[in-house]
Design a protein around this motif. Structure first.
Motif, PDB file in Angstrom:
ATOM      1  N   ILE A  89     -49.422  83.649  31.819  1.00 51.50           N
ATOM      2  CA  ILE A  89     -48.565  83.580  30.633  1.00 51.50           C
ATOM      3  C   ILE A  89     -47.556  82.453  30.841  1.00 51.50           C
ATOM      4  O   ILE A  89     -46.766  82.474  31.781  1.00 51.50           O
ATOM      5  N   ARG A  90     -47.598  81.468  29.973  1.00 44.02           N
ATOM      6  CA  ARG A  90     -46.688  80.332  30.060  1.00 44.02           C
ATOM      7  C   ARG A  90     -45.494  80.568  29.132  1.00 44.02           C
ATOM      8  O   ARG A  90     -45.654  81.108  28.034  1.00 44.02           O
ATOM      9  N   VAL A  91     -44.323  80.155  29.567  1.00 40.62           N
ATOM     10  CA  VAL A  91     -43.105  80.350  28.790  1.00 40.62           C
ATOM     11  C   VAL A  91     -42.341  79.033  28.750  1.00 40.62           C
ATOM     12  O   VAL A  91     -41.959  78.495  29.792  1.00 40.62           O
ATOM     13  N   ASN A  92     -42.139  78.517  27.547  1.00 33.04           N
ATOM     14  CA  ASN A  92     -41.432  77.261  27.369  1.00 33.04           C
ATOM     15  C   ASN A  92     -40.440  77.370  26.219  1.00 33.04           C
ATOM     16  O   ASN A  92     -40.440  78.355  25.468  1.00 33.04           O
ATOM     17  N   ALA A  93     -39.607  76.367  26.083  1.00 31.03           N
ATOM     18  CA  ALA A  93     -38.638  76.325  24.993  1.00 31.03           C
ATOM     19  C   ALA A  93     -38.771  75.021  24.239  1.00 31.03           C
ATOM     20  O   ALA A  93     -39.142  73.985  24.805  1.00 31.03           O
ATOM     21  N   VAL A  94     -38.468  75.069  22.952  1.00 27.82           N
ATOM     22  CA  VAL A  94     -38.421  73.881  22.102  1.00 27.82           C
ATOM     23  C   VAL A  94     -37.045  73.815  21.469  1.00 27.82           C
ATOM     24  O   VAL A  94     -36.534  74.830  20.982  1.00 27.82           O
ATOM     25  N   GLU A  95     -36.444  72.630  21.487  1.00 26.17           N
ATOM     26  CA  GLU A  95     -35.135  72.422  20.869  1.00 26.17           C
ATOM     27  C   GLU A  95     -35.308  71.578  19.610  1.00 26.17           C
ATOM     28  O   GLU A  95     -35.375  70.351  19.690  1.00 26.17           O
ATOM     29  N   PRO A  96     -35.390  72.200  18.434  1.00 26.80           N
ATOM     30  CA  PRO A  96     -35.499  71.426  17.196  1.00 26.80           C
ATOM     31  C   PRO A  96     -34.185  70.702  16.906  1.00 26.80           C
ATOM     32  O   PRO A  96     -33.120  71.070  17.412  1.00 26.80           O
ATOM     33  N   GLY A  97     -34.268  69.689  16.075  1.00 19.31           N
ATOM     34  CA  GLY A  97     -33.069  68.971  15.681  1.00 19.31           C
ATOM     35  C   GLY A  97     -32.417  69.558  14.446  1.00 19.31           C
ATOM     36  O   GLY A  97     -32.765  70.652  13.995  1.00 19.31           O
ATOM     37  N   PHE A  98     -31.477  68.818  13.904  1.00 22.07           N
ATOM     38  CA  PHE A  98     -30.730  69.216  12.720  1.00 22.07           C
ATOM     39  C   PHE A  98     -31.678  69.408  11.540  1.00 22.07           C
ATOM     40  O   PHE A  98     -32.425  68.507  11.178  1.00 22.07           O
ATOM     41  N   ALA A  99     -31.664  70.629  10.963  1.00 23.48           N
ATOM     42  CA  ALA A  99     -32.605  70.960   9.886  1.00 23.48           C
ATOM     43  C   ALA A  99     -31.866  71.600   8.719  1.00 23.48           C
ATOM     44  O   ALA A  99     -31.800  72.821   8.599  1.00 23.48           O
ATOM     45  N   PRO A 100     -31.282  70.787   7.838  1.00 20.18           N
ATOM     46  CA  PRO A 100     -30.583  71.352   6.678  1.00 20.18           C
ATOM     47  C   PRO A 100     -31.570  71.993   5.704  1.00 20.18           C
ATOM     48  O   PRO A 100     -32.751  71.648   5.684  1.00 20.18           O
ATOM     49  N   GLY A 101     -31.083  72.930   4.913  1.00 21.60           N
ATOM     50  CA  GLY A 101     -31.933  73.558   3.911  1.00 21.60           C
ATOM     51  C   GLY A 101     -32.017  75.057   4.047  1.00 21.60           C
ATOM     52  O   GLY A 101     -32.703  75.722   3.270  1.00 21.60           O
ATOM     53  N   VAL A 116     -43.975  72.897  18.825  1.00 30.05           N
ATOM     54  CA  VAL A 116     -44.264  74.299  19.107  1.00 30.05           C
ATOM     55  C   VAL A 116     -45.764  74.505  19.329  1.00 30.05           C
ATOM     56  O   VAL A 116     -46.178  75.210  20.268  1.00 30.05           O
ATOM     57  N   LEU A 117     -46.576  73.883  18.484  1.00 29.76           N
ATOM     58  CA  LEU A 117     -48.022  74.008  18.660  1.00 29.76           C
ATOM     59  C   LEU A 117     -48.456  73.439  20.009  1.00 29.76           C
ATOM     60  O   LEU A 117     -49.303  74.021  20.693  1.00 29.76           O
ATOM     61  N   TYR A 118     -47.892  72.309  20.381  1.00 27.23           N
ATOM     62  CA  TYR A 118     -48.223  71.731  21.685  1.00 27.23           C
ATOM     63  C   TYR A 118     -47.884  72.704  22.806  1.00 27.23           C
ATOM     64  O   TYR A 118     -48.701  72.965  23.700  1.00 27.23           O
ATOM     65  N   ALA A 119     -46.670  73.259  22.778  1.00 26.12           N
ATOM     66  CA  ALA A 119     -46.231  74.159  23.844  1.00 26.12           C
ATOM     67  C   ALA A 119     -47.115  75.398  23.950  1.00 26.12           C
ATOM     68  O   ALA A 119     -47.274  75.965  25.035  1.00 26.12           O
ATOM     69  N   ALA A 120     -47.707  75.809  22.826  1.00 25.75           N
ATOM     70  CA  ALA A 120     -48.553  77.002  22.808  1.00 25.75           C
ATOM     71  C   ALA A 120     -50.028  76.686  23.046  1.00 25.75           C
ATOM     72  O   ALA A 120     -50.839  77.609  23.173  1.00 25.75           O
ATOM     73  N   SER A 121     -50.365  75.416  23.129  1.00 20.24           N
ATOM     74  CA  SER A 121     -51.775  75.004  23.180  1.00 20.24           C
ATOM     75  C   SER A 121     -52.271  74.764  24.596  1.00 20.24           C
ATOM     76  O   SER A 121     -51.501  74.676  25.549  1.00 20.24           O
ATOM     77  N   THR A 149     -38.382  72.650  28.730  1.00 20.22           N
ATOM     78  CA  THR A 149     -37.727  72.592  27.429  1.00 20.22           C
ATOM     79  C   THR A 149     -38.039  71.245  26.790  1.00 20.22           C
ATOM     80  O   THR A 149     -37.761  70.199  27.379  1.00 20.22           O
ATOM     81  N   LEU A 150     -38.641  71.288  25.610  1.00 22.98           N
ATOM     82  CA  LEU A 150     -39.002  70.075  24.884  1.00 22.98           C
ATOM     83  C   LEU A 150     -37.978  69.840  23.784  1.00 22.98           C
ATOM     84  O   LEU A 150     -37.841  70.644  22.868  1.00 22.98           O
ATOM     85  N   THR A 151     -37.243  68.750  23.892  1.00 20.70           N
ATOM     86  CA  THR A 151     -36.209  68.428  22.917  1.00 20.70           C
ATOM     87  C   THR A 151     -36.787  67.531  21.828  1.00 20.70           C
ATOM     88  O   THR A 151     -37.334  66.466  22.113  1.00 20.70           O
ATOM     89  N   VAL A 152     -36.661  67.979  20.588  1.00 22.90           N
ATOM     90  CA  VAL A 152     -37.219  67.247  19.448  1.00 22.90           C
ATOM     91  C   VAL A 152     -36.116  67.121  18.403  1.00 22.90           C
ATOM     92  O   VAL A 152     -36.126  67.786  17.366  1.00 22.90           O
TER      93      VAL A 152
END
Length: 262
Positions: free
Chosen positions: A180-192, A225-230, A240-243
């Motif tokens: 089981i792999r566990v990673n994090a993704v840091e999305p950027g500023f997402a208004p809306g 996210v798809l990459y981290a789960a693939s 942690t992947l910062t995007v």
């Protein structure tokens, strides 16, 4: 990125699916052929999303992520339907603002409960299901640049995300033997967001400070996210992947002001 239909039939749980980023993630997995469990506090916010997703097998489960019993019930319902998910996306999060001298203990607890305690409880519950199923799995925690860059009036949020990054590494270390792999993704500023409405002026100001000059979009977050789960990330865990378009490394607005002054 082409994932060559590797998510066809995969079972994915997305928390906070009623929010803007959760919706982006759910839609991306559905487009790749996955079956998605959409969970949030209220089913009403999820109905439109479920109806819009391509494919079949998607379903909705309401859950209160501040309540351990509700999370146990969520995991139980998913386990009864699927046996175990293949992928868990801990996306749900809240961002109340206020100075430390003004934040109540109740608000502090609510932020920590949703942003940190819930990913711990859900990762624990669903990892047990994955282990019993014996087929490995992937967990992706949605973090933030706030984990590394302190923000005035958002210290509880920053604290919760810093701790979430450490929790990510801890689970990655202890679940590795089970595949089981566990990673994090840091999305950027997402208004809306409907729940955290931002003024046009605020959006303009923040966008101007982002080095790549634009806010985050659905493809940005979804691809990460798809990459981290693939299987493309089969040797990646505890990362942690910062995007965020460079937003967490520094403010472009400050540089521009200095440039004008020269």
């Amino acid at each position: 990125m082409n994932f060559e239909n590797e998510f066809n039939g995969r079972k994915v749980v997305v928390t906070g699916a009623g929010g803007i980023i959760g919706g982006w993630i759910a839609e991306a997995f559905a487009k790749e052929g996955a079956q998605v469990c959409l969970t949030d506090r209220s089913e009403d916010r999820l109905e439109a999303l479920r109806a819009s997703l391509p494919g079949n097998g998607h379903f909705i489960l309401a859950a209160d992520l501040t309540d351990a019993g509700s999370m146990t019930a969520l995991a139980g319902a998913v386990g009864e339907r699927w046996g175990a998910p293949d992928i868990l996306i801990n996306n749900a999060g809240i961002y109340p603002s206020g100075f430390l001298l003004d934040i109540s203990v109740d608000d502090w607890d609510r932020i920590i409960n949703v942003n940190l305690r819930a990913p711990f409880v859900l990762s624990q519950l669903f990892a047990r299901q994955m282990i019993d199923a014996g087929k490995g799995g992937a967990i992706v925690n949605i973090s933030s640049g706030a984990a590394r860059k302190m923000r005035s009036t958002a210290v509880p949020y920053c604290t919760s995300k810093t701790a979430l990054d450490r929790l990510t590494k801890g689970f990655a270390l202890e679940l590795a033997e089970y595949g089981i792999r566990v990673n994090a993704v840091e999305p950027g500023f997402a208004p809306g967001s409907d729940t955290s409405a931002l003024s046009d002026e605020h959006v303009k100001t923040v966008t101007a400070s982002i080095p790549l000059g634009r806010p985050s979009s659905a493809p940005d977050v979804a691809a990460a996210v798809l990459y981290a789960a693939s299987s493309a990330a089969s040797y990646v865990t505890g990362a942690t992947l910062t995007v965020d378009g460079g937003n967490s490394i520094g403010s472009l607005a400050v540089f521009q002001q200095k440039k004008k002054a020269l």
